[in-house]
Design an enzyme around this catalytic site. Structure first.
Site, mmCIF file in Angstrom:
data_model
loop_
_atom_site.group_PDB
_atom_site.id
_atom_site.type_symbol
_atom_site.label_atom_id
_atom_site.label_comp_id
_atom_site.label_asym_id
_atom_site.label_seq_id
_atom_site.Cartn_x
_atom_site.Cartn_y
_atom_site.Cartn_z
ATOM 1 N N PRO A 11 29.238 -1.785 -57.248
ATOM 2 C CA PRO A 11 28.774 -1.245 -58.526
ATOM 3 C C PRO A 11 29.623 -1.670 -59.721
ATOM 4 O O PRO A 11 30.841 -1.772 -59.625
ATOM 5 C CB PRO A 11 28.852 0.278 -58.329
ATOM 6 C CG PRO A 11 29.718 0.481 -57.141
ATOM 7 C CD PRO A 11 29.559 -0.732 -56.279
ATOM 8 N N ASN A 12 28.905 -1.913 -60.798
ATOM 9 C CA ASN A 12 29.449 -2.237 -62.120
ATOM 10 C C ASN A 12 29.985 -3.665 -62.236
ATOM 11 O O ASN A 12 30.328 -4.110 -63.327
ATOM 12 C CB ASN A 12 30.532 -1.231 -62.546
ATOM 13 C CG ASN A 12 29.991 0.179 -62.590
ATOM 14 O OD1 ASN A 12 29.000 0.425 -63.282
ATOM 15 N ND2 ASN A 12 30.582 1.109 -61.854
ATOM 16 N N ARG A 19 32.799 -5.336 -69.265
ATOM 17 C CA ARG A 19 33.378 -3.997 -69.136
ATOM 18 C C ARG A 19 34.895 -4.099 -69.019
ATOM 19 O O ARG A 19 35.411 -4.922 -68.266
ATOM 20 C CB ARG A 19 32.773 -3.264 -67.938
ATOM 21 C CG ARG A 19 33.567 -3.344 -66.686
ATOM 22 C CD ARG A 19 33.231 -2.305 -65.650
ATOM 23 N NE ARG A 19 33.581 -2.857 -64.365
ATOM 24 C CZ ARG A 19 33.969 -2.140 -63.330
ATOM 25 N NH1 ARG A 19 34.031 -0.843 -63.399
ATOM 26 N NH2 ARG A 19 34.282 -2.724 -62.213
ATOM 27 N N TYR A 24 39.729 -6.163 -66.357
ATOM 28 C CA TYR A 24 39.027 -7.073 -65.441
ATOM 29 C C TYR A 24 38.892 -8.501 -65.973
ATOM 30 O O TYR A 24 38.412 -9.379 -65.259
ATOM 31 C CB TYR A 24 37.643 -6.503 -65.109
ATOM 32 C CG TYR A 24 37.713 -5.162 -64.407
ATOM 33 C CD1 TYR A 24 38.261 -5.056 -63.129
ATOM 34 C CD2 TYR A 24 37.266 -3.994 -65.025
ATOM 35 C CE1 TYR A 24 38.346 -3.834 -62.482
ATOM 36 C CE2 TYR A 24 37.348 -2.766 -64.384
ATOM 37 C CZ TYR A 24 37.886 -2.693 -63.125
ATOM 38 O OH TYR A 24 37.981 -1.477 -62.488
ATOM 39 N N ASN A 75 34.081 -7.167 -52.604
ATOM 40 C CA ASN A 75 34.683 -6.302 -53.607
ATOM 41 C C ASN A 75 33.744 -5.103 -53.734
ATOM 42 O O ASN A 75 32.737 -5.178 -54.437
ATOM 43 C CB ASN A 75 34.830 -7.014 -54.953
ATOM 44 C CG ASN A 75 35.485 -6.114 -55.987
ATOM 45 O OD1 ASN A 75 35.645 -4.908 -55.764
ATOM 46 N ND2 ASN A 75 35.861 -6.682 -57.117
ATOM 47 N N ALA A 78 33.972 0.753 -56.836
ATOM 48 C CA ALA A 78 34.398 2.138 -56.603
ATOM 49 C C ALA A 78 34.042 2.632 -55.192
ATOM 50 O O ALA A 78 34.668 3.586 -54.702
ATOM 51 C CB ALA A 78 33.776 3.049 -57.655
ATOM 52 N N HIS A 81 36.742 3.283 -52.467
ATOM 53 C CA HIS A 81 37.520 4.519 -52.356
ATOM 54 C C HIS A 81 36.706 5.695 -51.823
ATOM 55 O O HIS A 81 37.242 6.793 -51.679
ATOM 56 C CB HIS A 81 38.100 4.876 -53.737
ATOM 57 C CG HIS A 81 38.598 3.669 -54.487
ATOM 58 N ND1 HIS A 81 39.647 2.911 -54.039
ATOM 59 C CD2 HIS A 81 38.171 3.063 -55.636
ATOM 60 C CE1 HIS A 81 39.843 1.899 -54.879
ATOM 61 N NE2 HIS A 81 38.963 1.969 -55.853
ATOM 62 N N GLU A 99 38.848 -8.232 -48.246
ATOM 63 C CA GLU A 99 38.631 -7.266 -49.329
ATOM 64 C C GLU A 99 39.294 -7.814 -50.582
ATOM 65 O O GLU A 99 40.472 -8.199 -50.545
ATOM 66 C CB GLU A 99 39.268 -5.928 -48.921
ATOM 67 C CG GLU A 99 39.182 -4.848 -49.972
ATOM 68 C CD GLU A 99 39.877 -3.556 -49.511
ATOM 69 O OE1 GLU A 99 40.300 -3.462 -48.325
ATOM 70 O OE2 GLU A 99 40.018 -2.662 -50.359
ATOM 71 N N HIS A 101 39.974 -7.285 -54.777
ATOM 72 C CA HIS A 101 39.924 -6.523 -56.019
ATOM 73 C C HIS A 101 40.497 -7.361 -57.149
ATOM 74 O O HIS A 101 41.577 -7.960 -56.996
ATOM 75 C CB HIS A 101 40.726 -5.221 -55.900
ATOM 76 C CG HIS A 101 40.197 -4.341 -54.813
ATOM 77 N ND1 HIS A 101 39.038 -3.622 -54.967
ATOM 78 C CD2 HIS A 101 40.634 -4.126 -53.557
ATOM 79 C CE1 HIS A 101 38.799 -2.975 -53.839
ATOM 80 N NE2 HIS A 101 39.741 -3.272 -52.965
ATOM 81 N N SER A 103 41.542 -6.251 -60.125
ATOM 82 C CA SER A 103 42.729 -5.575 -60.663
ATOM 83 C C SER A 103 43.662 -5.182 -59.514
ATOM 84 O O SER A 103 43.244 -5.128 -58.355
ATOM 85 C CB SER A 103 42.313 -4.323 -61.441
ATOM 86 O OG SER A 103 41.738 -3.364 -60.557
ATOM 87 N N ARG A 108 47.198 1.378 -60.546
ATOM 88 C CA ARG A 108 46.275 2.203 -61.341
ATOM 89 C C ARG A 108 46.274 3.649 -60.825
ATOM 90 O O ARG A 108 47.191 4.075 -60.138
ATOM 91 C CB ARG A 108 44.888 1.550 -61.317
ATOM 92 C CG ARG A 108 44.927 0.128 -61.908
ATOM 93 C CD ARG A 108 43.573 -0.531 -61.878
ATOM 94 N NE ARG A 108 42.613 0.186 -62.713
ATOM 95 C CZ ARG A 108 41.294 -0.045 -62.690
ATOM 96 N NH1 ARG A 108 40.796 -0.975 -61.874
ATOM 97 N NH2 ARG A 108 40.479 0.646 -63.464
ATOM 98 N N ARG A 112 42.609 5.312 -56.677
ATOM 99 C CA ARG A 112 42.267 3.932 -56.312
ATOM 100 C C ARG A 112 43.205 3.379 -55.241
ATOM 101 O O ARG A 112 43.061 2.240 -54.807
ATOM 102 C CB ARG A 112 42.317 3.019 -57.547
ATOM 103 C CG ARG A 112 41.284 3.358 -58.590
ATOM 104 C CD ARG A 112 41.303 2.358 -59.742
ATOM 105 N NE ARG A 112 40.742 2.963 -60.925
ATOM 106 C CZ ARG A 112 39.438 2.992 -61.211
ATOM 107 N NH1 ARG A 112 38.556 2.427 -60.412
ATOM 108 N NH2 ARG A 112 39.007 3.578 -62.312
HETATM 109 C C1 DQA Z 1 37.794 -2.969 -58.432
HETATM 110 C C2 DQA Z 1 38.748 -1.776 -58.446
HETATM 111 C C3 DQA Z 1 37.987 -0.474 -58.214
HETATM 112 O O1 DQA Z 1 38.895 0.633 -58.216
HETATM 113 C C4 DQA Z 1 36.971 -0.264 -59.315
HETATM 114 O O2 DQA Z 1 36.230 0.910 -59.078
HETATM 115 C C5 DQA Z 1 36.095 -1.445 -59.522
HETATM 116 C C6 DQA Z 1 36.657 -2.788 -59.427
HETATM 117 C C7 DQA Z 1 38.513 -4.280 -58.794
HETATM 118 O O3 DQA Z 1 37.909 -5.328 -58.573
HETATM 119 O O4 DQA Z 1 39.627 -4.275 -59.315
HETATM 120 O O5 DQA Z 1 34.918 -1.306 -59.836
HETATM 121 O O6 DQA Z 1 37.263 -3.106 -57.127
#
Ligand code: DQA
Length: 146
Positions: A11-12, A19, A24, A75, A78, A81, A99, A101, A103, A108, A112
């Site tokens: 998501p996102n 964003r 990011y 990736n 959210a 978690h 996996e 990420h 960031s 953080r 997370r």
């Molecule tokens: C993320 C880190 C997650 O905590 C966050 O919810 C994301 C992006 C990252 O790529 O750093 O949506 O997975």
């Protein structure tokens, strides 16, 4: 053995580049796809990149990977978690799992810091920006070429 590697995004991540660029970065998911496709081609592999905001669609894609992909780079956003269901789907997959990420989640908020996916992952990347996807891809291709 399949030469295809799935790159799954949760998501996102469709908003990557728009964003919170201070976290990011300014690169987009299209940049991730172009960079990874060029790298995969140079190493003799193919990629398929997916993004969904829906947990069930991500799970369906992991199920599809059982037949179609030698490795998954994920990736989960959210869902990292929160999602036991994505962990269960990955546990039903026999190939390599990385996996990724963008960031550094450990720098953080504390919510997370825990990942349900890490217990299944063959490797975990965090804080390398979108280059992390290529680093995961390099590792996957190297292991699959042995
Ligand atoms: C993320 C880190 C997650 O905590 C966050 O919810 C994301 C992006 C990252 O790529 O750093 O949506 O997975």
């Amino acid at each position: 053995m399949s030469k295809t590697i799935f790159i799954l995004n949760g998501p996102n991540l469709n908003l990557l580049g728009k964003r919170q660029p201070e976290i990011y970065g300014a690169d987009t998911l299209d940049d991730v796809e172009n960079n990874c496709r060029a790298l995969a081609t140079s190493l003799g592999f193919d990629i398929e990149l997916f993004q969904s905001n829906h947990e069930g669609v991500i799970i369906d894609t992991i199920h599809r990977a059982r037949e179609e992909a030698a490795a998954i780079i994920i990736n989960p956003g959210a869902f990292t978690h929160t999602s036991v269901a994505i962990l269960d789907a990955l546990n039903a997959y026999d190939g390599l799992v990385f996996e990724c990420h963008i960031s550094n989640v450990h720098k953080r908020e504390s919510f997370r810091h825990h990942s349900f996916v890490s217990s299944r992952a063959d490797g975990v990347m965090a804080g390398f920006g979108i280059e992390g996807y290529e680093l995961c891809l390099r590792r996957a291709c190297s292991l699959l070429s042995k």
